[in-house]
Structure formats: structure tokens, C-alpha cells
Design an enzyme around this catalytic site. Structure first.
Site, mmCIF file in Angstrom:
data_model
loop_
_atom_site.group_PDB
_atom_site.id
_atom_site.type_symbol
_atom_site.label_atom_id
_atom_site.label_comp_id
_atom_site.label_asym_id
_atom_site.label_seq_id
_atom_site.Cartn_x
_atom_site.Cartn_y
_atom_site.Cartn_z
ATOM 1 C CD GLU A 64 -1.267 2.292 -3.544
ATOM 2 O OE1 GLU A 64 -0.891 1.114 -3.376
ATOM 3 O OE2 GLU A 64 -2.249 2.773 -2.947
ATOM 4 C CG ASP A 76 -2.153 0.922 0.990
ATOM 5 O OD1 ASP A 76 -2.410 1.329 -0.170
ATOM 6 O OD2 ASP A 76 -2.837 1.243 1.970
ATOM 7 N N GLY A 77 0.306 2.318 -0.512
ATOM 8 C CA GLY A 77 0.959 3.616 -0.501
ATOM 9 C C GLY A 77 -0.010 4.649 0.015
ATOM 10 C CG HIS A 100 -9.361 2.783 3.506
ATOM 11 N ND1 HIS A 100 -8.353 3.061 4.390
ATOM 12 C CD2 HIS A 100 -8.992 3.345 2.330
ATOM 13 C CE1 HIS A 100 -7.421 3.779 3.784
ATOM 14 N NE2 HIS A 100 -7.787 3.965 2.528
ATOM 15 C CG ASP A 119 -5.350 -0.249 -1.462
ATOM 16 O OD1 ASP A 119 -4.367 0.154 -2.123
ATOM 17 O OD2 ASP A 119 -5.580 0.163 -0.305
ATOM 18 C CG ASP A 169 -4.329 2.640 4.994
ATOM 19 O OD1 ASP A 169 -4.096 3.353 4.000
ATOM 20 O OD2 ASP A 169 -5.018 3.020 5.960
#
Length: 151
Positions: free
Chosen positions: A49, A9-10, A126, A71, A136
């Protein structure tokens, strides 16, 4: 050859702004789990990301089988929807004729993916996926740390 389950994740506080990236790498045979995270002072969410995926792949070896969970549709679709192949074919231009953003990271990712068996899986961000949420949090926390150091 090893098999890994990788989450990436970023995050970016402002876009552009202070950014963070994170990855959780799980050796599926041993269950060993490693976390890597970092960031940059002035960047974009998409760069973070891609950086997360890049760091994850650099922590594997050629020939490894990787199930990469993200994501980021931007990351996944570049490889699964043929975007990357089109960009390379058109000299790194978008369908609108503009230069592809983040070409430096795409080139590096492409070279690593060519030597590994990478399967992409998209998850909604999320949405309660524990390892996606962990990435995240690590990415957001690092971005916040950078932002506070800049102020």
C-alpha cells in the site's frame, strides 16, 4: 503546478507473501491517465500500500496538487489522524513503545508529501469504484505473477 487524481492499492498473497502494488495517475487538466505497477516476492500488504503511494508521488513534481484515493486506512490515517507526527515525536515508536513498522517507507513518503499539496480520500475496497478496482486487479495480478515465478 499540476493537479492529479491518484488511486493506489496494494495486495499480498499471504501476509507476508508475494505482493503487488499499483497506481493510476490522472492529470485532471488533460485527462491523461498513466498506470504503474510492480511487486516484491516476500512482503506485506501494508508495504505494498505504501509503495503504491510512494511510486505515485515520485511521478509528480514538488508543488503539485494531489487528490490521493486509497482503500488503506493505514496510509490515510498516518497523515490525517496525526500518527506520523506522533511517531516522529516519539523516535519512531508506537504507543506501545515498539518500533514503527515500515519506517523506511514512511520517511520517504513524508519527504515527498511535504513538497506537494496532498489530500487523502478513503474509499471502501472491493466496492465497485472503477479505478480502485483497476488498481486492485493490477496489484493482485502482479502478486500472482511473482508467486507463480517463485513456485
Amino acid at each position: 503546478m499540476k493537479e492529479y487524481l491518484i488511486y493506489t492499492d496494494g495486495s499480498c498473497l499471504g501476509n507476508p507473501g508475494a505482493g503487488g502494488w499499483a497506481t493510476v495517475i490522472i492529470d485532471t487538466e488533460t485527462g491523461e491517465q498513466k498506470e504503474f505497477f510492480g511487486g516484491e516476492g516476500y512482503t506485506t500488504n501494508n508495504r505494498m500500500e505504501l509503495t503504491a503511494a510512494l511510486v505515485a508521488l515520485k511521478n509528480t513534481s514538488p508543488g503539485d496538487e494531489i487528490n490521493l484515493v486509497t482503500d488503506s486506512s493505514y496510509l490515510k490515517n498516518a497523515f490525517t489522524a496525526g500518527w506520523l507526527a506522533k511517531w516522529k515525536k516519539t523516535g519512531w515508536k508506537t504507543s506501545a513503545g515498539k518500533p514503527v513498522k515500515n519506517q523506511d517507507l514512511w520517511v520517504e513518503l513524508d519527504s515527498l508529501i511535504k513538497t506537494r499539496q496532498v489530500n487523502f480520500r478513503w474509499v471502501k475496497g472491493h466496492a465497485g469504484n472503477d479505478l480502485n478496482e483497476r488498481c486492485d486487479k493490477l496489484a493482485r495480478d502482479f502478486a500472482a505473477k511473482i508467486q507463480s515465478e517463485m513456485n
